[in-house]
Design an enzyme around this catalytic site. Structure first.
Site, PDB file in Angstrom:
ATOM      1  N   HIS A 150       0.824  -1.204   0.000  1.00 49.88           N
ATOM      2  CA  HIS A 150       0.000   0.000   0.000  1.00 49.88           C
ATOM      3  C   HIS A 150       0.863   1.261   0.000  1.00 49.88           C
ATOM      4  O   HIS A 150       2.057   1.209   0.228  1.00 49.88           O
ATOM      5  CB  HIS A 150      -0.990   0.018   1.169  1.00 49.88           C
ATOM      6  CG  HIS A 150      -0.366   0.096   2.520  1.00 49.88           C
ATOM      7  ND1 HIS A 150       0.209  -0.982   3.156  1.00 49.88           N
ATOM      8  CD2 HIS A 150      -0.233   1.135   3.375  1.00 49.88           C
ATOM      9  CE1 HIS A 150       0.661  -0.625   4.337  1.00 49.88           C
ATOM     10  NE2 HIS A 150       0.415   0.665   4.502  1.00 49.88           N
TER      11      HIS A 150
ATOM     12  N   HIS B 272       1.062   5.399   1.339  1.00 50.81           N
ATOM     13  CA  HIS B 272       0.612   6.506   2.184  1.00 50.81           C
ATOM     14  C   HIS B 272       1.108   7.783   1.533  1.00 50.81           C
ATOM     15  O   HIS B 272       2.297   7.887   1.203  1.00 50.81           O
ATOM     16  CB  HIS B 272       1.232   6.438   3.586  1.00 50.81           C
ATOM     17  CG  HIS B 272       0.626   5.423   4.469  1.00 50.81           C
ATOM     18  ND1 HIS B 272      -0.416   5.705   5.308  1.00 50.81           N
ATOM     19  CD2 HIS B 272       0.939   4.124   4.665  1.00 50.81           C
ATOM     20  CE1 HIS B 272      -0.719   4.613   5.997  1.00 50.81           C
ATOM     21  NE2 HIS B 272       0.082   3.634   5.608  1.00 50.81           N
TER      22      HIS B 272
ATOM     23  N   TYR C  17     -14.634  28.642  17.291  1.00 58.80           N
ATOM     24  CA  TYR C  17     -14.500  29.933  16.616  1.00 58.80           C
ATOM     25  C   TYR C  17     -15.826  30.356  15.979  1.00 58.80           C
ATOM     26  O   TYR C  17     -16.265  31.486  16.121  1.00 58.80           O
ATOM     27  CB  TYR C  17     -13.399  29.859  15.556  1.00 58.80           C
ATOM     28  CG  TYR C  17     -13.282  31.099  14.715  1.00 58.80           C
ATOM     29  CD1 TYR C  17     -12.602  32.210  15.193  1.00 58.80           C
ATOM     30  CD2 TYR C  17     -13.850  31.160  13.442  1.00 58.80           C
ATOM     31  CE1 TYR C  17     -12.491  33.358  14.422  1.00 58.80           C
ATOM     32  CE2 TYR C  17     -13.746  32.293  12.666  1.00 58.80           C
ATOM     33  CZ  TYR C  17     -13.053  33.410  13.171  1.00 58.80           C
ATOM     34  OH  TYR C  17     -12.967  34.547  12.408  1.00 58.80           O
TER      35      TYR C  17
ATOM     36  N   GLN D  52     -18.714  33.596  17.116  1.00 60.32           N
ATOM     37  CA  GLN D  52     -18.886  34.744  16.237  1.00 60.32           C
ATOM     38  C   GLN D  52     -20.069  35.619  16.640  1.00 60.32           C
ATOM     39  O   GLN D  52     -19.996  36.834  16.555  1.00 60.32           O
ATOM     40  CB  GLN D  52     -19.047  34.284  14.766  1.00 60.32           C
ATOM     41  CG  GLN D  52     -17.786  33.739  14.180  1.00 60.32           C
ATOM     42  CD  GLN D  52     -16.647  34.736  14.237  1.00 60.32           C
ATOM     43  OE1 GLN D  52     -16.710  35.801  13.626  1.00 60.32           O
ATOM     44  NE2 GLN D  52     -15.600  34.413  14.993  1.00 60.32           N
TER      45      GLN D  52
END
Length: 132
Positions: free
Chosen positions: A62, A64, A125, A129
């Site tokens: 495999h 990555h 965050y 607001q």
């Protein structure tokens, strides 16, 4: 040191994907010259498309890849381009990739977005607001 953000004429972005895909039947084909050639092909394709490989590791069965891309390139498109081009060339150059499996790669892949800021920080965050 590379900049955290990339800019285009319409956007400022920091988009990274951790991508993993496997050889068909998890056959350990990605060794020696095939591994070296695969790394070269993935690097070439990413440069051609304007993507930046941050980290790459090729295991025997495999791959990555941590790649940075623009907002117009979907993860599916990136994987499609990388798997398609590498499979075509590796199967033409190495008979082992033709004799051991009907296709080099499985149809599936793993994708996770990678960012500098955690999901928890972004959520906090946005929720804060209204308080400003």
């Amino acid at each position: 040191m590379t900049a955290r953000w990339t800019t285009s004429n319409k956007a400022v972005f920091n988009i990274g994907y951790h991508l993993i895909w496997c050889t068909k039947y998890r056959r350990p084909l990605l060794t020696g010259d095939i591994e070296s050639r695969l790394k070269q092909l993935l690097g070439d394709k990413c440069r051609e498309r304007g993507w930046r490989i941050e980290t790459m590791e090729v295991m025997p069965d495999h791959v990555h890849l941590f790649v940075k891309a623009s907002p117009v390139d979907s993860p599916h498109y990136i994987v499609q381009q990388l798997k398609g081009a590498s499979s075509r060339i590796l199967r033409a150059e190495f008979s082992l990739t033709r004799s051991r499996v009907p296709t080099l790669w499985t149809r599936s892949y793993y994708c996770e977005t990678v960012g500098h800021i955690s999901a928890e920080t972004i959520t906090r965050y946005i929720e804060d607001q209204k308080l400003r």
